[in-house]
Design a protein around this motif. Sequence first.
Motif, PDB file in Angstrom:
ATOM      1  N   THR A 123     -49.888  20.849 -66.901  1.00  0.00           N
ATOM      2  CA  THR A 123     -50.094  22.066 -66.117  1.00  0.00           C
ATOM      3  C   THR A 123     -49.606  23.273 -66.908  1.00  0.00           C
ATOM      4  OG1 THR A 123     -47.916  22.067 -65.045  1.00  0.00           O
ATOM      5  CG2 THR A 123     -49.652  20.739 -64.003  1.00  0.00           C
ATOM      6  N   ARG A 149     -54.384  31.949 -62.656  1.00  0.00           N
ATOM      7  CA  ARG A 149     -53.526  31.347 -61.621  1.00  0.00           C
ATOM      8  C   ARG A 149     -52.051  31.630 -61.906  1.00  0.00           C
ATOM      9  NH1 ARG A 149     -56.117  25.255 -61.268  1.00  0.00           N
ATOM     10  NH2 ARG A 149     -58.280  25.877 -61.613  1.00  0.00           N
ATOM     11  N   PHE A 195     -60.037  23.369 -56.541  1.00  0.00           N
ATOM     12  CA  PHE A 195     -59.097  23.439 -57.649  1.00  0.00           C
ATOM     13  C   PHE A 195     -58.366  24.764 -57.779  1.00  0.00           C
ATOM     14  CE2 PHE A 195     -61.738  19.861 -58.650  1.00  0.00           C
ATOM     15  CZ  PHE A 195     -60.963  19.011 -59.423  1.00  0.00           C
ATOM     16  N   SER A 196     -58.693  25.774 -56.997  1.00  0.00           N
ATOM     17  CA  SER A 196     -57.995  27.055 -57.107  1.00  0.00           C
ATOM     18  C   SER A 196     -58.067  27.798 -55.781  1.00  0.00           C
ATOM     19  CB  SER A 196     -58.609  27.913 -58.213  1.00  0.00           C
ATOM     20  OG  SER A 196     -59.862  28.445 -57.794  1.00  0.00           O
ATOM     21  N   ILE A 218     -55.705  20.844 -55.080  1.00  0.00           N
ATOM     22  CA  ILE A 218     -54.844  20.577 -56.223  1.00  0.00           C
ATOM     23  C   ILE A 218     -53.399  21.025 -56.008  1.00  0.00           C
ATOM     24  CG2 ILE A 218     -55.222  22.758 -57.475  1.00  0.00           C
ATOM     25  CD1 ILE A 218     -55.618  20.940 -60.012  1.00  0.00           C
ATOM     26  N   SER A 219     -53.156  21.869 -54.998  1.00  0.00           N
ATOM     27  CA  SER A 219     -51.798  22.374 -54.781  1.00  0.00           C
ATOM     28  C   SER A 219     -51.655  22.901 -53.358  1.00  0.00           C
ATOM     29  CB  SER A 219     -51.487  23.501 -55.770  1.00  0.00           C
ATOM     30  OG  SER A 219     -52.286  24.641 -55.471  1.00  0.00           O
ATOM     31  N   VAL A 236     -53.450  16.889 -50.294  1.00  0.00           N
ATOM     32  CA  VAL A 236     -52.888  17.636 -51.420  1.00  0.00           C
ATOM     33  C   VAL A 236     -52.540  16.647 -52.525  1.00  0.00           C
ATOM     34  CG1 VAL A 236     -51.089  19.219 -52.194  1.00  0.00           C
ATOM     35  CG2 VAL A 236     -51.950  19.362 -49.848  1.00  0.00           C
ATOM     36  N   GLN A 239     -49.700  15.644 -57.838  1.00  0.00           N
ATOM     37  CA  GLN A 239     -49.386  16.539 -58.944  1.00  0.00           C
ATOM     38  C   GLN A 239     -50.610  17.433 -59.172  1.00  0.00           C
ATOM     39  OE1 GLN A 239     -46.470  16.783 -60.561  1.00  0.00           O
ATOM     40  NE2 GLN A 239     -45.542  15.113 -59.393  1.00  0.00           N
ATOM     41  N   PRO A 240     -50.408  18.673 -59.633  1.00  0.00           N
ATOM     42  CA  PRO A 240     -51.550  19.587 -59.814  1.00  0.00           C
ATOM     43  C   PRO A 240     -52.324  19.300 -61.090  1.00  0.00           C
ATOM     44  CG  PRO A 240     -49.515  20.689 -60.430  1.00  0.00           C
ATOM     45  CD  PRO A 240     -49.108  19.338 -59.897  1.00  0.00           C
ATOM     46  N   THR A 241     -52.897  18.098 -61.166  1.00  0.00           N
ATOM     47  CA  THR A 241     -53.639  17.687 -62.352  1.00  0.00           C
ATOM     48  C   THR A 241     -54.988  17.094 -61.954  1.00  0.00           C
ATOM     49  OG1 THR A 241     -52.746  15.433 -62.355  1.00  0.00           O
ATOM     50  CG2 THR A 241     -51.467  17.122 -63.529  1.00  0.00           C
ATOM     51  N   MET A 245     -56.155  14.626 -58.753  1.00  0.00           N
ATOM     52  CA  MET A 245     -57.303  14.988 -57.925  1.00  0.00           C
ATOM     53  C   MET A 245     -58.301  13.834 -57.878  1.00  0.00           C
ATOM     54  SD  MET A 245     -57.180  18.016 -56.486  1.00  0.00           S
ATOM     55  CE  MET A 245     -58.841  18.692 -56.313  1.00  0.00           C
TER      56      MET A 245
END
Length: 259
Positions: A123, A149, A195-196, A218-219, A236, A239-241, A245
């Motif tokens: 990340t 981001r 993703f965002s 992703i978060s 969710v 982890q934001p990866t 996902m």
Amino acid sequence: MGFPLQGCFRAGNTGSFLKQWPDKIMTKPILLLTRPKESSFCFFDSLGPEIAAKARLIVSPLLEIAGTGVQPDLSGVRGVIFTSANAVGFAPLGQGRAAFCVGERTQAAAEKRGWKVKKVSATAGDLLADLDMALIEGPVMHLAGRHLRMDIVSALRSRGVMATCATVYDQKLLPLSDEAQSAMAGTAPVIAPLFSPRSASHFVEQAGDLARVHAVVISPAVAAVLPEGACASIQVAQQPTGLEMRRSVEKLLADCRLA
């Protein structure tokens, strides 16, 4: 986000791929991918084949990646930062210069264009920590998209690292396709990886009724964009990866109770 480039589906392959599926395809859950085309098909290709076969695939990019025409001056720069593979294609050739990347897919794209990748992190936050550990003195340049981001340059400057940013590409918003709109208005459950926060907000505006949408985000920041109680479910990633996902989507598709 890290996915292998090998074997990725391309837009032209989907028609023949879908023709192989049985007529009862319309009863399957819909996997609605809204990232730019190449990213979407690579994500789909990363799923286990048995899991992927459980869904009807619709790719409807909500973002179009376009170059800004900016030609960054890299004279005196000791390394560049790539937080997305999208930036690599609009950057100069690496010619052996140092690069620090977020995600294995970004790493692969950078190496293909001649960059010597010094560090790969999962990340952007991890990259900042890794850069500190590597004692990067700068100057470094973040080759980035227009919509960020995380403000990596400000974070590095606050730590005494000389850093600048060059905006080499833009992420232009696109409408949901007619096919995606029809699917959203249907009866099948829709799995939508987001993703965002920006793309999630645009998805909400475009989608209208979210009652059949199982969002995979992703978060928590992306989850916060979705109206409370509007979706059938919100998952969710741990982890934001991209890897997490993918795992979240596979878990949903494997769940026979999905409705």
